[in-house]
Design a protein around this motif. Structure first.
Motif, PDB file in Angstrom:
ATOM      1  N   LEU A  17      44.310  51.764  35.135  1.00 25.50           N
ATOM      2  CA  LEU A  17      43.415  50.954  34.106  1.00 25.50           C
ATOM      3  C   LEU A  17      43.368  49.578  34.161  1.00 25.50           C
ATOM      4  CD1 LEU A  17      41.265  51.324  31.948  1.00 25.50           C
ATOM      5  CD2 LEU A  17      43.323  50.989  30.385  1.00 25.50           C
ATOM      6  N   TYR A  18      44.776  48.858  34.547  1.00 24.38           N
ATOM      7  CA  TYR A  18      44.609  47.609  34.515  1.00 24.38           C
ATOM      8  C   TYR A  18      44.199  46.993  35.994  1.00 24.38           C
ATOM      9  CZ  TYR A  18      46.826  42.972  34.584  1.00 24.38           C
ATOM     10  OH  TYR A  18      47.173  41.584  34.363  1.00 24.38           O
ATOM     11  N   TYR A  19      44.576  47.862  36.923  1.00 25.48           N
ATOM     12  CA  TYR A  19      44.204  47.576  38.296  1.00 25.48           C
ATOM     13  C   TYR A  19      42.499  47.438  38.502  1.00 25.48           C
ATOM     14  CZ  TYR A  19      43.569  47.580  43.398  1.00 25.48           C
ATOM     15  OH  TYR A  19      43.573  47.250  44.773  1.00 25.48           O
ATOM     16  N   ASN A  20      42.194  48.478  37.999  1.00 25.15           N
ATOM     17  CA  ASN A  20      40.556  48.738  38.050  1.00 25.15           C
ATOM     18  C   ASN A  20      39.770  47.489  37.087  1.00 25.15           C
ATOM     19  OD1 ASN A  20      40.733  51.096  39.679  1.00 25.15           O
ATOM     20  ND2 ASN A  20      40.522  52.260  37.968  1.00 25.15           N
ATOM     21  N   ALA A  21      40.445  47.037  36.288  1.00 28.89           N
ATOM     22  CA  ALA A  21      39.942  45.678  35.531  1.00 28.89           C
ATOM     23  C   ALA A  21      40.037  44.339  36.234  1.00 28.89           C
ATOM     24  CB  ALA A  21      40.379  45.683  34.061  1.00 28.89           C
ATOM     25  N   LEU A  22      40.957  44.279  37.125  1.00 32.97           N
ATOM     26  CA  LEU A  22      40.974  42.913  37.747  1.00 32.97           C
ATOM     27  C   LEU A  22      39.788  42.456  38.647  1.00 32.97           C
ATOM     28  CD1 LEU A  22      44.840  43.646  39.239  1.00 32.97           C
ATOM     29  CD2 LEU A  22      44.124  41.855  37.352  1.00 32.97           C
TER      30      LEU A  22
END
Length: 565
Positions: free
Chosen positions: A120-125
């Motif tokens: 989730l965090y990676y996709n938001a970067l």
């Protein structure tokens, strides 16, 4: 002349104050029933207010304008902005582009709320690699532009259209959650932190996931560890009494209370162009005394004021190899992007609607959209959805692992009969339903199974009998409405498809032509660029007039109170 924001017209009154607190109670004009009286059924009515914009937004009073009218000539010969008169309703829009600090706030929330979900965090970067050019040394921006404090008030870039959608949804929930906690209608921040995540709430209270506006308004987030000390009074005769200090019946906030904000979203292309032009600043009594080519008055790109004479009014590329002017006198004071509040705002108070970064809008791109869409609130890209129900008899929404309601393509273009509605939610064909089942009973007459979760997606269900206007099966996706091109050829003969999204405004690396609000380009919704950012908008509900002071009005007469004899 810059239009001043009339605070008195938009100040949010105490919407939670019941009308019964006044000297004369409010009475229904159609039945004579007194509102806000627990003895006659507890019908509630609150003061009608003009809601204030959410954080970061300014009001944009709508009206009619010629979309595409500011374009002097079609330099690219795309023929994609044919002049069309349309009407844009009033709305709210971000004063500035979304900045790096704003995006870092978003990333921080994801990291502390879902610490184990690296995907989730990676996709938001943002894609910081958008700065890389084969024959340019831009690697310092790859490492520093997003996170270094020197760039915190610069517009975020490298964000795709899809990522912007996720940010808008997150911003909506955080804004509404903060309103509820700050006003005591949910557990206050300090109490929530003292009790642990979610205020000590458990799955039994419906708040095992983070706050979501839709889930909350559906009554699925309440109970111990969630309810605040200043809950709304529940005047319904069926309400259960509270406990402890809340001995009187209370309830969560409803949409009818007017307390929560509308959803943040990307502006439509028409809204964006209308807001960028800000022709209201050149209007008197419906007469526009001067048009615009950019978001400021005049045909040039330099300031005519004595103190700033000759200074560039926006951040753009003046010519090949000239991004910032001459050393010793940097004209636009920016080599790449500039801080979001640089340069004078337009007549709506919006900064950098021309230059700095291009901005995503909500529309799906088609060359002929201007000729085809409606002339009121034009938009292309509708994909109608319904929230999936996990228990149709109770109206409970199904949630994904992040606590958001699951949405399915809409099945009908009108309100269904209750029997058809239940049949679709339970994965059946409504054409086979002969009679309406009892509430809480499956359409096939079988007894309800406690805890059962029907196949709400209903992939095989049909609603041909429910759509009678054209004899065609209802299509919830209207991105290609009136598009005569064979969609099967998209990707083979053109780059345009249903994932092509419009961006506008010009950037730090564009020539002045692209700063004209009528120009339009497109990019795939999953792509990103160092030259594209975004800002959010919000729907304005209620009366469209934002600046009523000094304007003539017809008086609004009050209804005569009814008295029983």
């Amino acid at each position: 002349m810059k239009i001043l924001f009339t605070k008195t017209a938009l100040a949010l009154a105490a919407v939670c104050a019941l009308v019964s607190s006044c000297s004369k109670p409010s009475v229904s004009q159609k039945t004579g029933l007194v509102y806000n009286n627990k003895n006659n059924g507890g019908y509630e009515r609150y003061r009608q207010t003009h809601p204030a914009p959410g954080p970061g937004l300014v009001p944009i009073e709508g009206g009619t304008f010629v979309m595409g009218g500011s374009a002097d000539q079609d330099v690219t010969y795309d023929y994609n902005n044919v002049r069309r008169r349309v009407t844009v309703p009033s709305f709210y829009m971000d004063e500035t582009e979304v900045a790096n600090q704003d995006w870092l706030d978003y990333l921080h929330w994801l990291s502390i709320t879902f610490p184990q979900d690296r995907e989730l965090y990676y996709n938001a970067l943002p894609d910081t690699l958008v700065w890389r050019k084969p024959l340019s040394y831009n690697d310092p921006y790859v490492d520093n532009y997003l996170r270094h404090p020197a760039f915190q008030d610069y517009p975020v870039v490298g964000v795709s259209w899809d990522q912007a959608q996720d940010y808008c949804a997150w911003r909506t929930d955080r804004t509404n959650e903060n309103i509820l906690r700050e006003t005591g209608r949910m557990v206050a921040w300090k109490d929530q932190n003292a009790k642990g995540k979610n205020g000590g709430a458990t799955a039994a209270t419906g708040a095992s996931q983070p706050f979501n506006t839709d889930i909350y308004l559906n009554g699925q987030m309440k109970g111990a560890g969630i309810d605040g000390k200043k809950m709304m009074p529940n005047l319904s005769p069926n309400a259960a009494a509270g406990t402890g200090k809340n001995a009187k019946p209370v309830r969560p906030v409803r949409m009818e209370d007017g307390i929560l904000k509308q959803a943040y979203r990307l502006p439509s292309e028409a809204e964006w162009e209308y807001a960028a032009l800000a022709l209201a600043g050149n209007t008197q009594f419906e007469n526009i005394d001067d048009g615009k080519m950019y978001s400021w008055n005049g045909m040039g790109v330099r300031s005519a004021k004595s103190k700033t004479r000759g200074l560039i009014l926006a951040n753009f590329k003046r010519g090949a190899g000239d991004n910032m002017g001459v050393g010793g006198y940097l004209n636009d004071k920016a080599d790449i992007t500039a801080p979001v509040r640089t340069y004078p705002p337009n007549d709506f108070g919006l900064y950098q609607m021309s230059g700095n970064v291009n901005e995503w809008v909500q529309d799906t791109y088609r060359q002929t959209s201007f000729e085809e869409f409606e002339d009121f609130n034009p938009f292309r890209g509708n994909q109608y959805t319904n929230k999936r129900l996990v228990d149709p008899s109770k109206g409970l929404y199904a949630k994904d692992k992040y606590g958001k309601p699951i949405k399915d393509p809409a099945k009908s273009n009108k309100k269904m009969k209750y029997a058809d509605y239940l049949a679709l939610q339970q994965g059946q064909d409504p054409n086979t339903v002969n009679s309406a089942p009892a509430q809480g009973t499956p359409a096939n007459g079988a007894p309800a199974t406690p805890g059962a979760q029907p196949n709400a997606a209903a992939p095989n269900a049909t609603v041909s009998s429910l759509v009678k206007d054209s004899g065609k099966k209802y299509n919830p996706d209207f991105r290609g409405e009136k598009d005569t091109v064979n969609t099967a050829l998209y990707g083979n003969t053109t780059l345009v498809n249903d994932h092509s999204k419009v961006y506008k405004g010009g950037s730090w690396n564009d020539l002045a032509y692209w700063m004209n609000p009528a120009t339009r380009r497109f990019m795939d919704e999953e792509e990103s660029s160092a030259e594209v950012g975004f800002r959010c908008a919000m729907t304005l509900v209620g009366a469209p007039e934002v600046y009523p002071n000094g304007k003539p009005h017809y008086p609004v007469k009050k209804a005569k109170p009814f008295k029983a004899k």
